[in-house]
Write a protein that holds these residues in place. Structure first.
Motif, PDB file in Angstrom:
ATOM      1  N   GLN A   1     -23.908 -17.032  48.072  1.00  0.00           N
ATOM      2  CA  GLN A   1     -22.634 -16.804  47.399  1.00  0.00           C
ATOM      3  C   GLN A   1     -22.109 -15.391  47.663  1.00  0.00           C
ATOM      4  OE1 GLN A   1     -21.826 -19.579  46.520  1.00  0.00           O
ATOM      5  NE2 GLN A   1     -23.040 -20.573  44.950  1.00  0.00           N
ATOM      6  N   PRO A   2     -21.824 -15.052  48.928  1.00  0.00           N
ATOM      7  CA  PRO A   2     -21.407 -13.670  49.231  1.00  0.00           C
ATOM      8  C   PRO A   2     -20.097 -13.264  48.571  1.00  0.00           C
ATOM      9  CG  PRO A   2     -21.045 -15.097  51.131  1.00  0.00           C
ATOM     10  CD  PRO A   2     -21.833 -15.895  50.133  1.00  0.00           C
ATOM     11  N   GLY A   3     -19.196 -14.234  48.321  1.00  0.00           N
ATOM     12  CA  GLY A   3     -17.893 -13.859  47.788  1.00  0.00           C
ATOM     13  C   GLY A   3     -17.211 -12.913  48.756  1.00  0.00           C
ATOM     14  N   HIS A   4     -16.749 -11.777  48.248  1.00  0.00           N
ATOM     15  CA  HIS A   4     -16.101 -10.777  49.108  1.00  0.00           C
ATOM     16  C   HIS A   4     -17.062  -9.646  49.490  1.00  0.00           C
ATOM     17  CE1 HIS A   4     -11.977 -12.311  48.905  1.00  0.00           C
ATOM     18  NE2 HIS A   4     -12.204 -12.595  47.632  1.00  0.00           N
ATOM     19  N   THR A   5     -18.322  -9.764  49.075  1.00  0.00           N
ATOM     20  CA  THR A   5     -19.295  -8.712  49.371  1.00  0.00           C
ATOM     21  C   THR A   5     -19.789  -8.824  50.809  1.00  0.00           C
ATOM     22  OG1 THR A   5     -20.036  -8.859  47.068  1.00  0.00           O
ATOM     23  CG2 THR A   5     -21.409  -7.593  48.580  1.00  0.00           C
ATOM     24  N   ASP A   6     -19.946  -7.693  51.471  1.00  0.00           N
ATOM     25  CA  ASP A   6     -20.455  -7.675  52.837  1.00  0.00           C
ATOM     26  C   ASP A   6     -21.897  -8.198  52.861  1.00  0.00           C
ATOM     27  OD1 ASP A   6     -20.222  -6.603  55.727  1.00  0.00           O
ATOM     28  OD2 ASP A   6     -22.060  -5.664  54.976  1.00  0.00           O
ATOM     29  N   ARG A   7     -22.176  -9.156  53.729  1.00  0.00           N
ATOM     30  CA  ARG A   7     -23.507  -9.786  53.770  1.00  0.00           C
ATOM     31  C   ARG A   7     -24.606  -8.765  54.083  1.00  0.00           C
ATOM     32  NH1 ARG A   7     -23.705 -15.517  54.373  1.00  0.00           N
ATOM     33  NH2 ARG A   7     -21.631 -16.468  54.436  1.00  0.00           N
ATOM     34  N   GLN A   8     -24.329  -7.868  55.013  1.00  0.00           N
ATOM     35  CA  GLN A   8     -25.344  -6.875  55.371  1.00  0.00           C
ATOM     36  C   GLN A   8     -25.657  -5.972  54.180  1.00  0.00           C
ATOM     37  OE1 GLN A   8     -26.954  -6.698  58.637  1.00  0.00           O
ATOM     38  NE2 GLN A   8     -28.315  -5.688  57.165  1.00  0.00           N
ATOM     39  N   GLU A   9     -24.652  -5.669  53.386  1.00  0.00           N
ATOM     40  CA  GLU A   9     -24.867  -4.860  52.178  1.00  0.00           C
ATOM     41  C   GLU A   9     -25.799  -5.576  51.204  1.00  0.00           C
ATOM     42  OE1 GLU A   9     -22.284  -3.442  48.291  1.00  0.00           O
ATOM     43  OE2 GLU A   9     -21.238  -3.697  50.199  1.00  0.00           O
TER      44      GLU A   9
ATOM     45  N   ASP B   1     -50.583 -21.779  44.076  1.00  0.00           N
ATOM     46  CA  ASP B   1     -51.674 -22.646  43.636  1.00  0.00           C
ATOM     47  C   ASP B   1     -51.804 -23.892  44.508  1.00  0.00           C
ATOM     48  OD1 ASP B   1     -52.431 -21.011  41.564  1.00  0.00           O
ATOM     49  OD2 ASP B   1     -51.191 -22.028  40.059  1.00  0.00           O
ATOM     50  N   VAL B   2     -50.786 -24.175  45.316  1.00  0.00           N
ATOM     51  CA  VAL B   2     -50.815 -25.331  46.215  1.00  0.00           C
ATOM     52  C   VAL B   2     -51.630 -24.958  47.456  1.00  0.00           C
ATOM     53  CG1 VAL B   2     -49.407 -26.820  47.677  1.00  0.00           C
ATOM     54  CG2 VAL B   2     -48.602 -26.181  45.388  1.00  0.00           C
ATOM     55  N   PRO B   3     -52.604 -25.780  47.840  1.00  0.00           N
ATOM     56  CA  PRO B   3     -53.398 -25.459  49.040  1.00  0.00           C
ATOM     57  C   PRO B   3     -52.502 -25.249  50.260  1.00  0.00           C
ATOM     58  CG  PRO B   3     -54.381 -27.298  47.842  1.00  0.00           C
ATOM     59  CD  PRO B   3     -53.051 -27.029  47.198  1.00  0.00           C
ATOM     60  N   HIS B   4     -52.729 -24.165  50.983  1.00  0.00           N
ATOM     61  CA  HIS B   4     -51.912 -23.877  52.163  1.00  0.00           C
ATOM     62  C   HIS B   4     -52.664 -22.940  53.090  1.00  0.00           C
ATOM     63  CE1 HIS B   4     -50.962 -20.591  49.314  1.00  0.00           C
ATOM     64  NE2 HIS B   4     -50.891 -19.846  50.395  1.00  0.00           N
ATOM     65  N   ARG B   5     -52.272 -22.983  54.354  1.00  0.00           N
ATOM     66  CA  ARG B   5     -52.817 -22.053  55.341  1.00  0.00           C
ATOM     67  C   ARG B   5     -52.061 -20.740  55.267  1.00  0.00           C
ATOM     68  NH1 ARG B   5     -50.859 -20.768  60.152  1.00  0.00           N
ATOM     69  NH2 ARG B   5     -52.253 -19.863  61.745  1.00  0.00           N
ATOM     70  N   LYS B   6     -50.754 -20.833  55.351  1.00  0.00           N
ATOM     71  CA  LYS B   6     -49.893 -19.650  55.327  1.00  0.00           C
ATOM     72  C   LYS B   6     -48.680 -19.970  54.470  1.00  0.00           C
ATOM     73  CE  LYS B   6     -47.730 -18.744  59.127  1.00  0.00           C
ATOM     74  NZ  LYS B   6     -47.482 -18.402  60.554  1.00  0.00           N
ATOM     75  N   LEU B   7     -48.227 -19.006  53.662  1.00  0.00           N
ATOM     76  CA  LEU B   7     -47.053 -19.204  52.797  1.00  0.00           C
ATOM     77  C   LEU B   7     -45.878 -18.418  53.363  1.00  0.00           C
ATOM     78  CD1 LEU B   7     -45.678 -20.259  50.243  1.00  0.00           C
ATOM     79  CD2 LEU B   7     -46.597 -18.271  49.007  1.00  0.00           C
ATOM     80  N   ILE B   8     -44.775 -19.144  53.610  1.00  0.00           N
ATOM     81  CA  ILE B   8     -43.549 -18.553  54.144  1.00  0.00           C
ATOM     82  C   ILE B   8     -42.452 -18.735  53.100  1.00  0.00           C
ATOM     83  CG2 ILE B   8     -41.845 -18.664  56.004  1.00  0.00           C
ATOM     84  CD1 ILE B   8     -44.180 -20.049  57.653  1.00  0.00           C
ATOM     85  N   VAL B   9     -41.814 -17.643  52.706  1.00  0.00           N
ATOM     86  CA  VAL B   9     -40.849 -17.693  51.603  1.00  0.00           C
ATOM     87  C   VAL B   9     -39.522 -17.096  52.037  1.00  0.00           C
ATOM     88  CG1 VAL B   9     -40.331 -16.911  49.261  1.00  0.00           C
ATOM     89  CG2 VAL B   9     -42.670 -17.535  49.868  1.00  0.00           C
ATOM     90  N   MET B  10     -38.438 -17.810  51.700  1.00  0.00           N
ATOM     91  CA  MET B  10     -37.095 -17.263  51.875  1.00  0.00           C
ATOM     92  C   MET B  10     -36.557 -16.853  50.507  1.00  0.00           C
ATOM     93  SD  MET B  10     -33.528 -18.994  53.185  1.00  0.00           S
ATOM     94  CE  MET B  10     -33.294 -19.844  51.622  1.00  0.00           C
ATOM     95  N   ILE B  11     -36.083 -15.623  50.378  1.00  0.00           N
ATOM     96  CA  ILE B  11     -35.443 -15.154  49.154  1.00  0.00           C
ATOM     97  C   ILE B  11     -34.031 -14.701  49.489  1.00  0.00           C
ATOM     98  CG2 ILE B  11     -37.647 -14.427  48.161  1.00  0.00           C
ATOM     99  CD1 ILE B  11     -36.814 -11.523  48.706  1.00  0.00           C
ATOM    100  N   THR B  12     -33.181 -14.615  48.473  1.00  0.00           N
ATOM    101  CA  THR B  12     -31.793 -14.227  48.735  1.00  0.00           C
ATOM    102  C   THR B  12     -31.292 -13.216  47.711  1.00  0.00           C
ATOM    103  OG1 THR B  12     -30.848 -16.003  47.374  1.00  0.00           O
ATOM    104  CG2 THR B  12     -31.258 -16.507  49.693  1.00  0.00           C
ATOM    105  N   GLY B  13     -30.280 -12.480  48.132  1.00  0.00           N
ATOM    106  CA  GLY B  13     -29.474 -11.689  47.215  1.00  0.00           C
ATOM    107  C   GLY B  13     -28.156 -12.416  47.016  1.00  0.00           C
ATOM    108  N   ILE B  14     -27.562 -12.285  45.844  1.00  0.00           N
ATOM    109  CA  ILE B  14     -26.322 -12.989  45.530  1.00  0.00           C
ATOM    110  C   ILE B  14     -25.166 -11.993  45.532  1.00  0.00           C
ATOM    111  CG2 ILE B  14     -25.116 -14.438  43.851  1.00  0.00           C
ATOM    112  CD1 ILE B  14     -27.833 -15.342  42.831  1.00  0.00           C
ATOM    113  N   GLY B  15     -24.176 -12.276  46.362  1.00  0.00           N
ATOM    114  CA  GLY B  15     -23.050 -11.364  46.464  1.00  0.00           C
ATOM    115  C   GLY B  15     -22.224 -11.281  45.203  1.00  0.00           C
ATOM    116  N   LEU B  16     -22.133 -12.385  44.460  1.00  0.00           N
ATOM    117  CA  LEU B  16     -21.266 -12.441  43.276  1.00  0.00           C
ATOM    118  C   LEU B  16     -21.914 -11.896  42.019  1.00  0.00           C
ATOM    119  CD1 LEU B  16     -19.711 -16.013  43.740  1.00  0.00           C
ATOM    120  CD2 LEU B  16     -18.625 -13.819  44.188  1.00  0.00           C
ATOM    121  N   ARG B  17     -23.198 -11.600  42.060  1.00  0.00           N
ATOM    122  CA  ARG B  17     -23.904 -11.175  40.855  1.00  0.00           C
ATOM    123  C   ARG B  17     -24.188  -9.681  40.870  1.00  0.00           C
ATOM    124  NH1 ARG B  17     -26.588 -15.727  38.432  1.00  0.00           N
ATOM    125  NH2 ARG B  17     -25.079 -17.432  38.518  1.00  0.00           N
ATOM    126  N   ASN B  18     -24.766  -9.214  39.770  1.00  0.00           N
ATOM    127  CA  ASN B  18     -25.097  -7.809  39.590  1.00  0.00           C
ATOM    128  C   ASN B  18     -25.975  -7.310  40.750  1.00  0.00           C
ATOM    129  OD1 ASN B  18     -25.899  -5.320  38.711  1.00  0.00           O
ATOM    130  ND2 ASN B  18     -26.828  -6.016  36.798  1.00  0.00           N
TER     131      ASN B  18
END
Length: 503
Positions: free
Chosen positions: A412-420, A371-388
């Motif tokens: 929060q990768p914890g012991h989970t492989d980042r690429q996974e 809803d905020v006026p913008h030309r282009k929207l760029i978003v970073m999302i993440t997966g959490i290593g410690l969660r389900n």
């Protein structure tokens, strides 16, 4: 605090070995915190067993030891005859009971407000805290954003990210009471409720924000997750309920024995918002409250934050303030750190940080930022290593088609492989190989790539668990500052350039 002598059988129920009376100066669950005359409660956790640290606790001065292993405690009593040992059924409940007594029930001297829900707890707590202090009710706050008295963030050590362990809570509440504060807002997580960290507190108001799948690695099922949150309302005199949440609102209304105020966008809610208009500077809406109509301008962004504000208004009303007085203070509310936080910088594009790390929260913040006026929207999302891990592809499903550029990374990768973790998230996109979808294994690199892609007039939204001050890598809490990462980009250029690697 000073030691006091207690008849132990009057404090807790259990099987006793050793002296029936002891001086107790503090209640602890970590042997590193033991001091002279501490009561040490042995907790069996996921990674540690407190019974293994009894020798250390006694050597450091603990004179009361609580645990659940009768034979071990009986044997220890023979070795340390001057120390009292108590075998109980539930160490966590005893931890809360002892803390309540030793700190002289500080919650009984404060107006207590517990806020629970999958998303929105921190924001509702912050809004409520702001309003109550503006209304001259000196209020403290305990939660993800830290431990605050009525003026500033305190230096209390917070060993648990949101709801502290019972002795820590009562220690803070005791400080609030001695500082002559009148109220306390406590973020109340489902895990904390289930682990009885809040036992012994009779809340004046319990607030419900919403319920979506989360923490299932702990609770196992959605029903168990919901039941944990419902327990907060069993120990509360009144409730504030989000009527737009179909999963939990009806159960609370049925279960709560006290006064209930509902809020939401539903026509049936006691407090309802309509005609919502959002800009980067704030939001206006029409408030319908108890058959009255008000026009509101608030320093917040997004429909979901309007709902959070309604929860805070309803809570202040339950506390006893007149609606007109509450609304007069709307301009004073402050959002917590990392919740739709607009970052000041010199670039010609806008940066917004938000803690959204669940699919529901991400959906809400994406709706708001679009809803905020913008030309282009760029978003970073993440997966959490410690969660389900089942939640990771859903983050992509929510973001798919909602932004011009999407960067996937890891929290929060914890012991989970980042690429996974990244691969799990990418599975949720209809076409994970599309040219506008990118991935970086480290959050810092993902943020810098987002900035590399940005041009004048764009909006960059950084989501996930970034503002908390650390990342859990392996078993370690590695210090991390989102603002430092952002500053480094504008000071030194992107990490891609610094490392001479392609982005």
């Amino acid at each position: 605090m000073n030691s006091q002598t207690y008849f132990l059988e009057q404090l807790v129920s259990g099987t006793f070995f050793g002296p029936s009376r002891q001086e107790i100066s503090s209640v602890v669950y970590d042997s590193r915190d033991v001091e002279e005359n501490s009561a040490f409660v042995s907790i069996i956790g996921e990674n540690q067993d407190g019974h293994l640290y009894i020798d250390i606790a006694v050597e450091k001065g603990a004179r009361t030891i609580v645990g659940t292993r009768k034979r071990e405690l009986e044997n220890y009593a023979k070795v340390y005859p001057s120390v009292s040992f108590i075998c109980v059924e539930d160490s966590r409940l005893t931890l809360a009971e002892l803390a309540t007594v030793v700190y002289d029930s500080p919650a009984d001297h404060l107006y207590t407000i517990g806020v629970t829900g999958t998303n929105g707890k921190t924001t509702v707590s912050s809004f409520t805290y702001s309003l109550l202090n503006s209304l001259s009710l000196r209020t403290g706050c305990i939660g993800t954003a830290g431990i605050w008295d009525d003026n500033k963030k305190t230096t209390f050590k917070q060993t648990v990210p949101t709801t502290p362990e019972a002795p820590d809570i009562h220690r803070v509440l005791d400080y609030f009471r001695k500082s002559q504060m009148k109220a306390a807002v406590i973020e109340s997580t489902s895990i904390a409720i289930e682990q009885k960290r809040l036992a012994g507190i009779d809340f004046d108001v319990a607030v419900h924000t919403n319920l979506t799948p989360e923490h299932l690695e702990f609770h196992g099922t959605m029903e168990a997750y919901k039941e944990a949150k419902l327990k907060l309302f069993d120990q509360s005199k009144s409730a504030v309920v989000n009527l737009d949440d179909p999963i939990m609102s009806g159960d609370i209304i049925t279960r709560c024995n006290g006064s209930v105020i509902t809020y939401g966008l539903s026509n049936m809610a006691d407090l309802r918002a309509d005609t919502i208009q959002t800009s980067i500077d704030g939001t206006s809406f029409t408030l319908y409250a108890f058959e009255e109509e008000f026009h509101i301008n608030a320093p917040i962004v997004g429909d979901y934050n309007v709902a959070n504000l309604l929860a805070a208004i309803a809570t202040c009303y339950q506390v006893g303030f007149a609606l007109e007085d509450i609304l007069a203070m709307i301009w004073t509310i402050k959002s917590p750190e990392g919740r739709f936080e607009i970052v000041d910088h010199e670039a010609p594009f806008q940066i917004v940080m938000d803690y959204a790390h669940t699919p529901d929260a991400l959906s809400h913040v994406l709706d708001a930022v679009r809803d905020v006026p913008h030309r282009k929207l760029i978003v970073m999302i993440t997966g959490i290593g410690l969660r389900n891990p089942d939640k990771r592809p859903i983050m992509a499903e929510v973001a798919d088609g909602m932004a011009d550029e999407i960067i996937v990374s890891v929290d929060q990768p914890g012991h989970t492989d980042r690429q996974e973790v990244v691969n799990d998230v990418l599975k949720g996109f209809k076409n994970p190989y599309a040219s506008h979808i990118h991935s970086k294994l480290h959050r810092e690199e993902a943020i810098h790539q987002a900035f590399d892609l940005a041009e004048p007039g764009d909006v960059v939204l950084l989501t996930g668990i970034g503002f908390g001050g650390y990342q859990i890598i392996g078993d370690e809490r590695v210090p991390y500052s989102e603002l430092d990462v952002i500053h480094d980009y504008f000071e030194n250029g992107s990490l891609c350039e610094q490392l001479k690697e392609p982005c």
